[in-house]
Design a protein around this motif. Structure first.
Motif, short mmCIF file in Angstrom:
data_model
loop_
_atom_site.label_atom_id
_atom_site.label_comp_id
_atom_site.label_asym_id
_atom_site.label_seq_id
_atom_site.Cartn_x
_atom_site.Cartn_y
_atom_site.Cartn_z
N VAL A 45 2.22 17.22 13.48
CA VAL A 45 3.44 16.96 12.61
C VAL A 45 3.06 17.84 11.16
O VAL A 45 3.96 18.36 10.72
CB VAL A 45 3.63 15.72 12.29
N THR A 46 1.82 17.80 10.93
CA THR A 46 1.41 18.43 9.42
C THR A 46 1.80 19.95 9.62
O THR A 46 2.32 20.57 8.81
CB THR A 46 0.01 18.28 9.31
N HIS A 47 1.57 20.39 10.73
CA HIS A 47 1.84 21.99 11.07
C HIS A 47 3.27 22.16 10.94
O HIS A 47 3.91 23.13 10.48
CB HIS A 47 1.18 22.30 12.46
N CYS A 48 4.01 21.42 11.74
CA CYS A 48 5.52 21.55 11.55
C CYS A 48 5.91 21.33 10.20
O CYS A 48 7.03 22.35 9.77
CB CYS A 48 6.19 20.06 12.47
N LEU A 49 5.67 20.81 9.44
CA LEU A 49 6.07 20.72 7.86
C LEU A 49 5.54 22.00 7.44
O LEU A 49 6.09 22.47 6.65
CB LEU A 49 5.31 19.53 7.21
N GLY A 50 4.23 22.44 7.72
CA GLY A 50 3.86 23.83 7.14
C GLY A 50 4.78 24.76 7.58
O GLY A 50 5.21 25.80 6.74
N VAL A 51 5.36 24.78 8.81
CA VAL A 51 6.11 25.76 9.45
C VAL A 51 7.44 25.88 8.64
O VAL A 51 8.08 26.83 8.05
CB VAL A 51 6.41 25.61 10.87
N MET A 52 7.96 24.75 8.26
CA MET A 52 9.31 24.25 7.56
C MET A 52 9.05 24.91 6.14
O MET A 52 9.98 25.70 5.73
CB MET A 52 9.83 22.86 7.36
N GLU A 53 7.94 24.65 5.69
CA GLU A 53 7.71 25.22 4.11
C GLU A 53 7.65 26.54 4.03
O GLU A 53 8.32 27.26 3.14
CB GLU A 53 6.46 24.24 3.43
N PHE A 54 6.73 27.35 4.91
CA PHE A 54 6.65 28.64 4.90
C PHE A 54 7.81 29.41 5.43
O PHE A 54 8.28 30.11 4.55
CB PHE A 54 5.38 29.06 5.78
N TRP A 55 8.49 29.15 6.49
CA TRP A 55 9.46 29.76 6.78
C TRP A 55 10.87 29.77 6.08
O TRP A 55 11.62 30.38 6.10
CB TRP A 55 9.61 29.86 8.36
N GLY A 56 10.83 28.24 5.68
CA GLY A 56 12.36 27.90 4.84
C GLY A 56 11.94 28.30 3.53
O GLY A 56 12.98 29.26 3.02
N GLY A 57 10.96 28.17 2.85
CA GLY A 57 10.61 28.24 1.54
C GLY A 57 10.28 29.76 1.09
O GLY A 57 11.07 30.15 0.34
N GLN A 58 9.46 30.28 1.86
CA GLN A 58 9.02 31.75 1.40
C GLN A 58 9.99 32.64 2.16
O GLN A 58 10.68 33.46 1.32
CB GLN A 58 7.68 32.02 2.04
N VAL A 59 10.11 32.56 3.50
CA VAL A 59 11.01 33.75 4.02
C VAL A 59 12.28 33.50 3.80
O VAL A 59 13.07 34.50 3.46
CB VAL A 59 10.47 33.59 5.48
#
Length: 154
Positions: A45-59
């Motif tokens: 789940v922590t990884h999934c939150l990282g995915v959302m943060e990186f791809w949603g936030g940065q990209v």
């Protein structure tokens, strides 16, 4: 691709993950199955939150994101704060979707490695959003299997 449909599936994946974490509780959520390279439910789940943060936030939103991807896979902790972080990340992801244009190129930078490995997901904002959805859905399945493996057998 209607954005509301993607939101519905993102929310469904997150609700399922939250239910699994609540069911497991603090102890089992931090257990790694006895398999090579397996992750704990908490780490998934922590990884999934990282995915959302990186791809949603940065990209998608072009926000500066500091991500330690490797740390996601060794993360441990209590379930309640992780559930709170899930809610916060979902709200942040919603803000990251402001101005979303599925056919437009991503607004933020994408690492060269990801552009080379996933050109079908990095050419448009729609492709990036589908990548986030793909990650959440596949990891929800992984979480459910992992939960089955760490629960005591009766």
């Amino acid at each position: 691709m209607p954005l509301d449909d993607v939101r519905t599936h993102v929310d469904r994946a997150l609700r399922g993950m939250a239910a699994t974490l609540r069911d497991l509780g603090d102890d089992l959520a931090n257990v790694r199955p006895d398999l090579p390279g397996a992750n704990s439910p908490y780490a998934i789940v922590t990884h999934c939150l990282g995915v959302m943060e990186f791809w949603g936030g940065q990209v998608l939103a072009d926000r500066v994101v500091e991500r330690d991807r490797e740390a996601e896979f060794v993360a441990t902790g209590a379930v309640a704060p992780l559930l709170e972080r899930m809610e916060q990340q979902r709200a942040r992801f919603e803000r990251d979707l402001a101005g979303f244009d599925g056919a437009a190129p991503p607004r933020g930078p994408i690492p060269d490695r990801d552009q080379a490995d996933m050109p079908e997901f990095t050419a448009t904002q729609g492709g990036v959003l589908l990548h986030v959805l793909e990650e959440l859905v596949q990891h929800r399945g992984q979480l459910d299997v992992t939960a089955d493996l760490v629960r005591p057998r009766t």
